[in-house]
Motif scaffolding. Structure first.
Motif, PDB file in Angstrom:
ATOM      1  N   ASP A   1       0.816  -1.217   0.000  1.00  0.00           N
ATOM      2  CA  ASP A   1       0.000   0.000   0.000  1.00  0.00           C
ATOM      3  C   ASP A   1       0.850   1.268   0.000  1.00  0.00           C
ATOM      4  O   ASP A   1       0.301   2.379   0.032  1.00  0.00           O
ATOM      5  CB  ASP A   1      -0.915   0.017   1.230  1.00  0.00           C
ATOM      6  N   ALA A   2       2.154   1.120  -0.038  1.00  0.00           N
ATOM      7  CA  ALA A   2       3.043   2.284   0.063  1.00  0.00           C
ATOM      8  C   ALA A   2       3.559   2.702  -1.319  1.00  0.00           C
ATOM      9  O   ALA A   2       4.178   1.884  -2.020  1.00  0.00           O
ATOM     10  CB  ALA A   2       4.220   1.962   0.977  1.00  0.00           C
ATOM     11  N   PRO A   3       3.329   3.957  -1.707  1.00  0.00           N
ATOM     12  CA  PRO A   3       3.929   4.448  -2.948  1.00  0.00           C
ATOM     13  C   PRO A   3       5.421   4.692  -2.750  1.00  0.00           C
ATOM     14  O   PRO A   3       5.836   5.268  -1.740  1.00  0.00           O
ATOM     15  CB  PRO A   3       3.184   5.758  -3.209  1.00  0.00           C
ATOM     16  N   VAL A   4       6.236   4.224  -3.698  1.00  0.00           N
ATOM     17  CA  VAL A   4       7.687   4.390  -3.598  1.00  0.00           C
ATOM     18  C   VAL A   4       8.215   4.917  -4.925  1.00  0.00           C
ATOM     19  O   VAL A   4       7.590   4.752  -5.977  1.00  0.00           O
ATOM     20  CB  VAL A   4       8.395   3.059  -3.233  1.00  0.00           C
ATOM     21  N   ASP A   5       9.382   5.552  -4.864  1.00  0.00           N
ATOM     22  CA  ASP A   5       9.985   6.076  -6.091  1.00  0.00           C
ATOM     23  C   ASP A   5      10.603   4.966  -6.931  1.00  0.00           C
ATOM     24  O   ASP A   5      10.566   5.014  -8.162  1.00  0.00           O
ATOM     25  CB  ASP A   5      11.063   7.110  -5.743  1.00  0.00           C
ATOM     26  N   GLU A   6      11.133   3.952  -6.249  1.00  0.00           N
ATOM     27  CA  GLU A   6      11.839   2.892  -6.966  1.00  0.00           C
ATOM     28  C   GLU A   6      11.777   1.612  -6.147  1.00  0.00           C
ATOM     29  O   GLU A   6      11.745   1.643  -4.912  1.00  0.00           O
ATOM     30  CB  GLU A   6      13.297   3.307  -7.196  1.00  0.00           C
ATOM     31  N   LEU A   7      11.734   0.485  -6.843  1.00  0.00           N
ATOM     32  CA  LEU A   7      11.664  -0.803  -6.156  1.00  0.00           C
ATOM     33  C   LEU A   7      12.538  -1.805  -6.916  1.00  0.00           C
ATOM     34  O   LEU A   7      12.426  -1.940  -8.133  1.00  0.00           O
ATOM     35  CB  LEU A   7      10.222  -1.294  -6.114  1.00  0.00           C
ATOM     36  N   ARG A   8      13.414  -2.467  -6.183  1.00  0.00           N
ATOM     37  CA  ARG A   8      14.289  -3.485  -6.777  1.00  0.00           C
ATOM     38  C   ARG A   8      13.785  -4.860  -6.370  1.00  0.00           C
ATOM     39  O   ARG A   8      13.638  -5.155  -5.181  1.00  0.00           O
ATOM     40  CB  ARG A   8      15.727  -3.277  -6.293  1.00  0.00           C
ATOM     41  N   ILE A   9      13.506  -5.709  -7.372  1.00  0.00           N
ATOM     42  CA  ILE A   9      13.041  -7.072  -7.137  1.00  0.00           C
ATOM     43  C   ILE A   9      13.917  -7.996  -7.970  1.00  0.00           C
ATOM     44  O   ILE A   9      13.870  -7.965  -9.204  1.00  0.00           O
ATOM     45  CB  ILE A   9      11.563  -7.247  -7.515  1.00  0.00           C
ATOM     46  N   GLY A  10      14.744  -8.789  -7.310  1.00  0.00           N
ATOM     47  CA  GLY A  10      15.691  -9.629  -8.034  1.00  0.00           C
ATOM     48  C   GLY A  10      16.653  -8.766  -8.831  1.00  0.00           C
ATOM     49  O   GLY A  10      17.265  -7.840  -8.292  1.00  0.00           O
ATOM     50  N   ASP A  11      16.779  -9.051 -10.108  1.00  0.00           N
ATOM     51  CA  ASP A  11      17.675  -8.273 -10.974  1.00  0.00           C
ATOM     52  C   ASP A  11      16.974  -7.101 -11.638  1.00  0.00           C
ATOM     53  O   ASP A  11      17.605  -6.358 -12.390  1.00  0.00           O
ATOM     54  CB  ASP A  11      18.266  -9.182 -12.062  1.00  0.00           C
ATOM     55  N   GLU A  12      15.680  -6.925 -11.374  1.00  0.00           N
ATOM     56  CA  GLU A  12      14.918  -5.881 -12.050  1.00  0.00           C
ATOM     57  C   GLU A  12      14.678  -4.685 -11.136  1.00  0.00           C
ATOM     58  O   GLU A  12      14.504  -4.832  -9.925  1.00  0.00           O
ATOM     59  CB  GLU A  12      13.568  -6.408 -12.536  1.00  0.00           C
ATOM     60  N   THR A  13      14.678  -3.491 -11.754  1.00  0.00           N
ATOM     61  CA  THR A  13      14.366  -2.262 -11.048  1.00  0.00           C
ATOM     62  C   THR A  13      13.107  -1.666 -11.672  1.00  0.00           C
ATOM     63  O   THR A  13      12.966  -1.618 -12.900  1.00  0.00           O
ATOM     64  CB  THR A  13      15.519  -1.258 -11.150  1.00  0.00           C
ATOM     65  N   PHE A  14      12.195  -1.186 -10.835  1.00  0.00           N
ATOM     66  CA  PHE A  14      10.953  -0.581 -11.284  1.00  0.00           C
ATOM     67  C   PHE A  14      10.898   0.846 -10.737  1.00  0.00           C
ATOM     68  O   PHE A  14      11.145   1.068  -9.548  1.00  0.00           O
ATOM     69  CB  PHE A  14       9.753  -1.389 -10.804  1.00  0.00           C
ATOM     70  N   THR A  15      10.568   1.806 -11.597  1.00  0.00           N
ATOM     71  CA  THR A  15      10.619   3.213 -11.190  1.00  0.00           C
ATOM     72  C   THR A  15       9.287   3.918 -11.441  1.00  0.00           C
ATOM     73  O   THR A  15       8.547   3.580 -12.375  1.00  0.00           O
ATOM     74  CB  THR A  15      11.719   3.969 -11.964  1.00  0.00           C
ATOM     75  N   THR A  16       9.019   4.905 -10.605  1.00  0.00           N
ATOM     76  CA  THR A  16       7.894   5.805 -10.808  1.00  0.00           C
ATOM     77  C   THR A  16       8.272   6.825 -11.867  1.00  0.00           C
ATOM     78  O   THR A  16       9.353   7.411 -11.818  1.00  0.00           O
ATOM     79  CB  THR A  16       7.543   6.512  -9.486  1.00  0.00           C
ATOM     80  N   TRP A  17       7.372   7.027 -12.843  1.00  0.00           N
ATOM     81  CA  TRP A  17       7.675   7.983 -13.914  1.00  0.00           C
ATOM     82  C   TRP A  17       6.408   8.302 -14.689  1.00  0.00           C
ATOM     83  O   TRP A  17       5.309   7.908 -14.297  1.00  0.00           O
ATOM     84  CB  TRP A  17       8.751   7.415 -14.848  1.00  0.00           C
ATOM     85  N   GLN A  18       6.576   9.033 -15.787  1.00  0.00           N
ATOM     86  CA  GLN A  18       5.464   9.318 -16.687  1.00  0.00           C
ATOM     87  C   GLN A  18       5.551   8.439 -17.925  1.00  0.00           C
ATOM     88  O   GLN A  18       6.625   8.225 -18.475  1.00  0.00           O
ATOM     89  CB  GLN A  18       5.468  10.782 -17.124  1.00  0.00           C
ATOM     90  N   GLU A  19       4.407   7.962 -18.348  1.00  0.00           N
ATOM     91  CA  GLU A  19       4.268   7.279 -19.627  1.00  0.00           C
ATOM     92  C   GLU A  19       3.238   8.049 -20.454  1.00  0.00           C
ATOM     93  O   GLU A  19       2.895   9.176 -20.123  1.00  0.00           O
ATOM     94  CB  GLU A  19       3.822   5.828 -19.422  1.00  0.00           C
ATOM     95  N   ALA A  20       2.757   7.425 -21.515  1.00  0.00           N
ATOM     96  CA  ALA A  20       1.722   8.057 -22.324  1.00  0.00           C
ATOM     97  C   ALA A  20       0.896   6.995 -23.028  1.00  0.00           C
ATOM     98  O   ALA A  20       1.384   5.906 -23.330  1.00  0.00           O
ATOM     99  CB  ALA A  20       2.340   9.004 -23.350  1.00  0.00           C
ATOM    100  N   ARG A  21      -0.359   7.321 -23.277  1.00  0.00           N
ATOM    101  CA  ARG A  21      -1.253   6.487 -24.080  1.00  0.00           C
ATOM    102  C   ARG A  21      -1.552   7.211 -25.395  1.00  0.00           C
ATOM    103  O   ARG A  21      -1.722   8.436 -25.418  1.00  0.00           O
ATOM    104  CB  ARG A  21      -2.578   6.237 -23.339  1.00  0.00           C
ATOM    105  N   GLU A  22      -1.635   6.443 -26.452  1.00  0.00           N
ATOM    106  CA  GLU A  22      -2.036   7.015 -27.735  1.00  0.00           C
ATOM    107  C   GLU A  22      -3.543   7.225 -27.736  1.00  0.00           C
ATOM    108  O   GLU A  22      -4.301   6.350 -27.320  1.00  0.00           O
ATOM    109  CB  GLU A  22      -1.651   6.081 -28.888  1.00  0.00           C
ATOM    110  N   ARG A  23      -3.956   8.396 -28.231  1.00  0.00           N
ATOM    111  CA  ARG A  23      -5.389   8.682 -28.381  1.00  0.00           C
ATOM    112  C   ARG A  23      -5.655   9.076 -29.834  1.00  0.00           C
ATOM    113  O   ARG A  23      -4.829   9.725 -30.472  1.00  0.00           O
ATOM    114  CB  ARG A  23      -5.835   9.826 -27.459  1.00  0.00           C
TER     115      ARG A  23
END
Length: 326
Positions: A84-106
């Motif tokens: 339930d905790a928002p974090v800037d970055e999370l490391r799981i095994g060899d992978e890193t996951f980061t908070t950022w911006q993406e985009a959807r095509e419209r």
């Protein structure tokens, strides 16, 4: 792939993700700098567009229909959640996951409208993309996930036509953002980013080159006024049934170079230079690049898989200089 869509996708993602394709790079922290149509209150303070328009000619238009398509990117906030905790970055095994911006095509399409109808009065179509969100499990479970959120985008597309000479009509497409947002972050999430318009003729009628019209239509072409969009003929060279109105200056019938190994999301740069730069990254830089964005991870994978022969083809190719190939 439709050659018009291939070029339009280059326009759509130009500037989406810039070398060195990492979140920590300064140029990727102030994003969405190309072709944005923002809420008016923000745009007027910032000197950005809240409305853009394109005008171009069609001949033999009496029985013709035309279809307008607005395409843009919609900013999405991607939040990493550790339970339930928002974090800037999370490391799981060899992978890193980061908070950022993406985009959807419209994509908003008007449907076919007769030129005769447009000559009688303008037609306005709504742009209404609802706010929403979704979750994606990451790292094999244990409560880790991406939570993606996007805000509402509101606007209109108004298309119209006026007579511009014997059998010639001047068409106009105007895009307006009617949404809310006064500071940059709110305005970006309510914006139509990298917005462009594709117009297709059907049932007769031919578009006239806005940049190189026949002499008999040069005066009429000179009356066309565009702001924030640059219309050119698009599709197979010589065809006249499609116009691409882009925030980037193009020539008639732009094409993607066949040697290009795929989307670099920096479409007017030199593929070879970008690929060699990716291949020179350190292991830590590659991990950050892969964690920045799924598209960045795909660039990394594609560059690493290129053969020496494929790299060699990017050194240069002789072509007819009268054709525009990206």
């Amino acid at each position: 792939m439709d050659c018009v869509r291939a070029v339009a996708d280059v326009v759509l993602y130009e500037g989406y993700l810039l070398w060195p394709y990492r979140r920590s790079a300064l140029k990727n922290q102030q994003r969405w700098t190309i072709g944005g149509v923002y809420p008016r209150r923000y745009a007027e303070k910032a000197g950005d567009h809240w409305t853009v328009c394109a005008e171009f000619l069609m001949e033999d238009a009496a029985a013709a229909d035309v279809e307008f398509t607005l395409r843009f990117l919609h900013a999405v906030h991607r939040q990493v959640m550790d339970g339930d905790a928002p974090v800037d970055e999370l490391r799981i095994g060899d992978e890193t996951f980061t908070t950022w911006q993406e985009a959807r095509e419209r994509e908003i399409t008007s449907g076919r409208v007769s030129v005769a109808r447009l000559l009688r009065s303008p037609v306005r179509f709504p742009v209404a993309v609802a706010a929403g969100g979704d979750d994606e499990e990451i790292g094999g479970g244990a409560g880790a996930r991406f939570t993606r959120l996007w805000r509402r985008v509101d606007g209109t597309i108004e298309v119209s036509a006026v007579e511009a000479g014997d059998g010639v009509v001047r068409l106009r497409a105007e895009v307006v953002n009617t949404g809310a947002g006064e500071d940059r972050d709110n305005a970006v999430h309510a914006a139509m980013l990298c917005a462009h318009v594709v117009a297709r003729a059907a049932g007769g009628g031919s578009f006239v080159s806005p940049t190189d019209p026949p002499e008999r239509m040069a005066a009429a072409a000179a009356t066309c006024v565009s702001d924030g969009l640059w219309p050119v003929l698009a599709g197979p060279p010589g065809s006249r049934d499609t116009v691409l109105a882009s925030p980037i200056v193009l020539y008639d019938w732009p094409q993607v170079a066949p040697e290009s190994p795929g989307d670099m999301f920096d479409g007017t740069e030199i593929d070879r230079l970008l690929i060699l730069s990716v291949l020179s990254l350190s292991d830590d830089e590659r991990r950050e690049m892969a964690a920045t964005d799924p598209r960045a991870a795909e660039i990394l994978r594609r560059c690493a898989s290129l053969s020496s022969g494929e790299l060699l083809t990017l050194h240069g190719t002789m072509r007819d200089p009268r054709r525009d190939v990206w």
